[in-house]
Design an enzyme around this catalytic site. Structure first.
Site, PDB file in Angstrom:
ATOM      1  N   ARG A 103      -1.142  -9.487 -10.334  1.00  0.00           N
ATOM      2  CA  ARG A 103      -2.259  -8.984 -11.151  1.00  0.00           C
ATOM      3  C   ARG A 103      -3.400  -9.987 -11.016  1.00  0.00           C
ATOM      4  O   ARG A 103      -3.241 -11.150 -11.395  1.00  0.00           O
ATOM      5  CB  ARG A 103      -1.834  -8.811 -12.608  1.00  0.00           C
ATOM      6  N   HIS A 130      -5.214   0.331  -9.992  1.00  0.00           N
ATOM      7  CA  HIS A 130      -3.986   0.140 -10.766  1.00  0.00           C
ATOM      8  C   HIS A 130      -3.003   1.222 -10.319  1.00  0.00           C
ATOM      9  O   HIS A 130      -2.703   2.167 -11.050  1.00  0.00           O
ATOM     10  CB  HIS A 130      -4.311   0.248 -12.268  1.00  0.00           C
ATOM     11  N   GLN A 133       0.195   2.264 -12.387  1.00  0.00           N
ATOM     12  CA  GLN A 133      -0.158   3.035 -13.579  1.00  0.00           C
ATOM     13  C   GLN A 133      -0.366   4.513 -13.219  1.00  0.00           C
ATOM     14  O   GLN A 133       0.195   5.409 -13.853  1.00  0.00           O
ATOM     15  CB  GLN A 133      -1.449   2.464 -14.182  1.00  0.00           C
ATOM     16  N   ASP A 223      -9.593   5.230 -20.962  1.00  0.00           N
ATOM     17  CA  ASP A 223      -9.214   3.812 -20.832  1.00  0.00           C
ATOM     18  C   ASP A 223     -10.292   3.024 -21.588  1.00  0.00           C
ATOM     19  O   ASP A 223     -11.345   3.592 -21.951  1.00  0.00           O
ATOM     20  CB  ASP A 223      -9.205   3.459 -19.324  1.00  0.00           C
ATOM     21  N   CYS A 263      -3.766   4.684 -20.641  1.00  0.00           N
ATOM     22  CA  CYS A 263      -2.890   3.684 -20.020  1.00  0.00           C
ATOM     23  C   CYS A 263      -2.443   2.625 -21.016  1.00  0.00           C
ATOM     24  O   CYS A 263      -1.397   2.009 -20.828  1.00  0.00           O
ATOM     25  CB  CYS A 263      -3.593   3.046 -18.832  1.00  0.00           C
ATOM     26  N   ARG A 291       6.436   3.819 -17.159  1.00  0.00           N
ATOM     27  CA  ARG A 291       6.104   2.695 -16.271  1.00  0.00           C
ATOM     28  C   ARG A 291       7.406   2.073 -15.736  1.00  0.00           C
ATOM     29  O   ARG A 291       7.492   1.683 -14.584  1.00  0.00           O
ATOM     30  CB  ARG A 291       5.295   1.624 -17.021  1.00  0.00           C
TER      31      ARG A 291
HETATM   32  N1   CP Z   1      -1.291  -0.252 -18.878  1.00  0.00           N
HETATM   33  C1   CP Z   1      -1.063  -1.536 -18.535  1.00  0.00           C
HETATM   34  O1   CP Z   1      -1.102  -1.919 -17.355  1.00  0.00           O
HETATM   35  O2   CP Z   1      -0.770  -2.369 -19.583  1.00  0.00           O
HETATM   36  P1   CP Z   1      -0.656  -3.938 -19.514  1.00  0.00           P
HETATM   37  O3   CP Z   1      -2.018  -4.482 -19.230  1.00  0.00           O
HETATM   38  O4   CP Z   1      -0.148  -4.343 -20.870  1.00  0.00           O
HETATM   39  O5   CP Z   1       0.299  -4.309 -18.412  1.00  0.00           O
HETATM   40  N1  NVA Z   2      -9.064  -0.937 -17.155  1.00  0.00           N
HETATM   41  C1  NVA Z   2      -8.173  -1.782 -17.920  1.00  0.00           C
HETATM   42  C2  NVA Z   2      -6.759  -1.350 -17.724  1.00  0.00           C
HETATM   43  C3  NVA Z   2      -5.719  -2.149 -18.461  1.00  0.00           C
HETATM   44  C4  NVA Z   2      -4.343  -1.671 -18.188  1.00  0.00           C
HETATM   45  C5  NVA Z   2      -8.366  -3.223 -17.491  1.00  0.00           C
HETATM   46  O1  NVA Z   2      -8.516  -3.467 -16.281  1.00  0.00           O
HETATM   47  O2  NVA Z   2      -8.403  -4.104 -18.346  1.00  0.00           O
END
Ligand code: CP
Ligand code: NVA
Length: 308
Positions: A103, A130, A133, A223, A263, A291
């Site tokens: 990440r 993502h 997701q 989101d 999400c 997930r």
């Molecule tokens: N939806 C999602 O990716 O959640 P987190 O940021 O908690 O992993």
């Molecule tokens: N768009 C959000 C998604 C989190 C799962 C972010 O990148 O923070």
């Protein structure tokens, strides 16, 4: 064969279908008490530059349920790209773990890792996409509404990482994707170009008016307005996105059987009201649960036919 899972634009429609089918099968197997130990003795590394609940825990649980184990690192634990180059990090960590979920802030870090690593690299969220997701979300859509083919998914909000991956997953699985975003927050031309090159002839539907966009929607998705790393833009974004809140009045304009997805994490009373998030159309907990099942299918797809 070395496979990565970095961007859905690189996934074939056949593999997208197979991953959804396997996720559903693995969930069913689990419900009937069957946990295949297909990844016994395998190790998944995770390196995260941003916070996470769902992605981190579902990956750690997924590998454990398949008989393997996980090692979690924060970016700063290893000084990714500062203490040593991303390339050296990739070469070394590949000596210890069988796959790596990453990440990052910058998508280019994931691309650099994939270019250097001899183990599968998984995009666990970047500034651009993502993919885990979006695929898990299509598993949820299939469970709730049957085949995604022909279904209309309306994303109301920021044309950011989650929306982009949902648009690609829609194209792979035959759904209709509609982006409903204010001026300045739509898909960037570079991404639109890549989408058009990968799916010639398919158009991205854009409808800036939320009421018009949700009419006829099967799925309404939103989101946060300011993603991780964009917190300093929160005030400006709140203003731009205010007319794009998913609330009961907007939901009333959709079909009565439309489902709501997010999400998570959600910023309640910003992009979505609690009445919608906790209401009868919302399936966000099933979505979060899935997930785990998608992650299991993904790890098997990446690792089961690779030498341990
Ligand atoms: N939806 C999602 O990716 O959640 P987190 O940021 O908690 O992993
Ligand atoms: N768009 C959000 C998604 C989190 C799962 C972010 O990148 O923070």
């Amino acid at each position: 064969m070395l496979r990565h899972f970095v961007d859905l634009l690189e996934l074939s429609a056949e593999d997208a279908r197979l991953l959804i089918d396997r996720s559903i099968e693995l969930k069913r197997a689990e419900k009937s008490g069957n946990r295949p130990q297909w990844l016994s003795g395998r190790t998944l590394g995770l390196i995260f530059e941003k916070p996470s609940l769902r992605t981190r825990v579902s990956f750690e649980a997924a590998i454990a349920r398949l008989g393997g184990n996980a090692i979690f690192l924060r970016g700063e634990d290893v000084g990714l790209g500062t203490r040593e180059s991303v390339e050296d990090f990739a070469r070394v960590i590949g000596q210890y773990v069988d796959a790596l979920a990453v990440r990052t802030y910058s998508h280019s870090t994931i691309l650099e890792l994939a270019a250097a690593a001899e183990i599968p690299i998984i995009n666990a969220l970047s500034d651009e996409s993502h993919p885990c997701q979006a695929m898990a979300d299509f598993m949820t859509i299939e469970e709730l509404r049957g085949s995604p083919r022909g279904q209309r998914l309306v994303f109301v909000g920021d044309g950011n990482n989650v929306a982009r991956s949902l648009s690609v997953a829609s194209a792979l699985l035959g759904a209709e994707f509609v982006l409903c975003s204010p001026e300045g927050y739509q898909f960037p031309p570079e991404f639109r170009g890549r989408l058009a090159a990968r799916f010639p002839g398919q158009t991205i539907n854009h409808e800036p008016d939320p009421a018009a966009a949700v009419a006829g929607a099967d799925v309404i998705y939103t989101d946060v307005w300011a993603s991780m790393g964009q917190e300093h833009e929160a005030v400006r974004r709140k203003e731009a996105f205010a007319p794009y809140q998913v609330n009961e009045a907007l939901l009333a304009r959709a079909r009565s059987d439309a489902i709501f997805l997010h999400c998570l994490p959600a910023h309640r009373e910003e992009e979505v009201t609690s009445a919608v998030l906790d209401g009868p159309s919302s399936h966000v907990l099933q979505q979060a649960a899935n997930r785990l099942h998608f992650q299991m299918a993904l790890l098997v797809w990446l690792l089961a036919d690779m030498p341990g």
